[in-house]
Design a protein around this motif. Sequence first.
Motif, short mmCIF file in Angstrom:
data_model
loop_
_atom_site.label_atom_id
_atom_site.label_comp_id
_atom_site.label_asym_id
_atom_site.label_seq_id
_atom_site.Cartn_x
_atom_site.Cartn_y
_atom_site.Cartn_z
N UNK B 104 0.81 -1.22 0.00
CA UNK B 104 0.00 0.00 0.00
C UNK B 104 0.85 1.28 0.00
N UNK B 105 1.90 1.37 0.84
CA UNK B 105 2.75 2.57 0.76
C UNK B 105 3.38 2.75 -0.62
N UNK B 106 3.72 1.63 -1.30
CA UNK B 106 4.30 1.74 -2.64
C UNK B 106 3.28 2.32 -3.62
N UNK B 107 2.04 1.86 -3.52
CA UNK B 107 0.97 2.37 -4.39
C UNK B 107 0.83 3.87 -4.21
N UNK B 108 0.86 4.30 -2.94
CA UNK B 108 0.65 5.72 -2.67
C UNK B 108 1.85 6.56 -3.07
N UNK B 109 3.05 6.00 -3.01
CA UNK B 109 4.26 6.78 -3.32
C UNK B 109 4.56 6.80 -4.81
N UNK B 110 4.01 5.83 -5.56
CA UNK B 110 4.37 5.70 -6.98
C UNK B 110 4.14 6.97 -7.80
N UNK B 111 2.98 7.67 -7.65
CA UNK B 111 2.78 8.88 -8.47
C UNK B 111 3.85 9.94 -8.23
N UNK B 125 -2.88 7.91 -13.23
CA UNK B 125 -4.05 7.19 -12.74
C UNK B 125 -3.86 5.69 -12.93
N UNK B 126 -3.43 5.29 -14.14
CA UNK B 126 -3.35 3.86 -14.44
C UNK B 126 -2.17 3.20 -13.74
N UNK B 127 -1.13 3.96 -13.46
CA UNK B 127 -0.03 3.41 -12.66
C UNK B 127 -0.54 3.03 -11.27
N UNK B 128 -1.29 3.96 -10.65
CA UNK B 128 -1.82 3.68 -9.30
C UNK B 128 -2.81 2.53 -9.34
N UNK B 129 -3.68 2.52 -10.37
CA UNK B 129 -4.67 1.45 -10.47
C UNK B 129 -3.98 0.10 -10.64
N UNK B 130 -2.98 0.05 -11.54
CA UNK B 130 -2.33 -1.24 -11.79
C UNK B 130 -1.57 -1.71 -10.56
N UNK B 131 -0.90 -0.80 -9.87
CA UNK B 131 -0.18 -1.21 -8.65
C UNK B 131 -1.14 -1.66 -7.56
N UNK B 132 -2.25 -0.92 -7.41
CA UNK B 132 -3.22 -1.28 -6.38
C UNK B 132 -3.80 -2.66 -6.66
N UNK B 133 -4.00 -2.98 -7.94
CA UNK B 133 -4.56 -4.29 -8.29
C UNK B 133 -3.50 -5.39 -8.22
#
Lengths: 204, 218
Positions: B104-111, B125-133
């Motif tokens: 989860x921290x990685x998802x939030x830090x990625x953008x 947007x799609x970077x966060x979506x793909x990482x979250x999934x």
Amino acid sequence: MMLRVQDLAIARGGLPVLDNLSFALEPGQALILRGPNGIGKTTLLRTLAGLQPPLHGLIEGADERVAYAAHSDGLKPTLTVTENLQFWARIFGAGTIDAALEAYDLHGLAERPAGSLSAGQKRRLGLARLLVTGRPIWILDEPTVSLDTSAVAMFAGAVRDHLKRGGSALIATHIDLGLDAEVLDLAPFRATLPALDDFDGAFT
Amino acid sequence: MRALLVRDLKLAFRAGGGFGLGLAFFLIVTVLVPFSVGPQSDLLSTIAPGVLWLGALLACLLSLDRLLALDWEDGTLDLLATAPLPLEAAVSVKALAHWLTTGLPLVLAAPVLGVLLSLPGPGYLWLVVSLALGTPALSVVGTFGAALTVGLKRGGLLLSLLVLPLYVPTLIFGAEVARRGAAGMELATPLLMLAGITLGTAALLPFASAAVLRVNLR
């Protein structure tokens, strides 16, 4: 009847260690296991706790009724004494931890991180865990290691209370706990190793 | 189950728990990439989705070897195996705790790190979506690897070798979603594949993890 073991054979590392072992444990009864090092006391206790399957034989009454305490206490050094006990109380869904803290005189240490306790204090905390499990059968592997005489007395008292409440205990130990308990010597049940093939004979 | 989750989260945040380790690693890797590739923003924005995904994957890998090994060392696993909580539930909760403290921290830090690699506008947007999934699958597969290697002294390297090939499908589809998102292309197919992999591993692997754990505890 609490726990019945019939014609049990167990193995450690693929080699049979105990064979033809039968005994029964009644409510309110404690049984002390004796036997030389390597006879298979720990293996027997782990089998009864359900951590490994027996080679053959029958174990009745052990499922979901056993509280197991081994050489290591399963404590997290960064959690406090209270948090450690509270965790196990929640996992086993059994009541409060006050009685357990009381029985092993841990109230004064309640807010200390478990990592800062001495070996004997850790052991006391590990044994206090048994009281929060609410399980009727205690299976204890050398419970008195690193305990001083007064702590051994606390432990014996806790076992006596447990027996009075109708629980039972199976204890592998070499010291006299002053309990009114039967002793089961494991030496006669030592498994005979299967005869090896005459390996060298093939080369002569 | 809640008790185990709360305990694992508490342990992660206490001293030596390793929270933030994966995040810091992710940060450093993505900062190093522009240094090694050079200041060509065209090239960087082309490789940004792939680099961010690879960084996130390696960061997830970093904390796997302590996932079950610490509980094995201090005897907690033995005691958990005799507790009323099924071992399948216990490994699922541990995977969830790993995701909450690492994925989860990685998802939030990625953008934020996307900016460093000049990721194109629609890509965020799609970077966060793909990482979250995708990152939940990394935690679940990693838990399986940790269960396989529990009890081995210094099994961390073996764990990486076992787990990395299993990460390949998630990496392919995850990075593909991020890449197509950044290029403004159609991305329904890889997105569905990514979600399918995550759901499939989350549904099936806890049973495999619990089974190998039982064998390893013998």
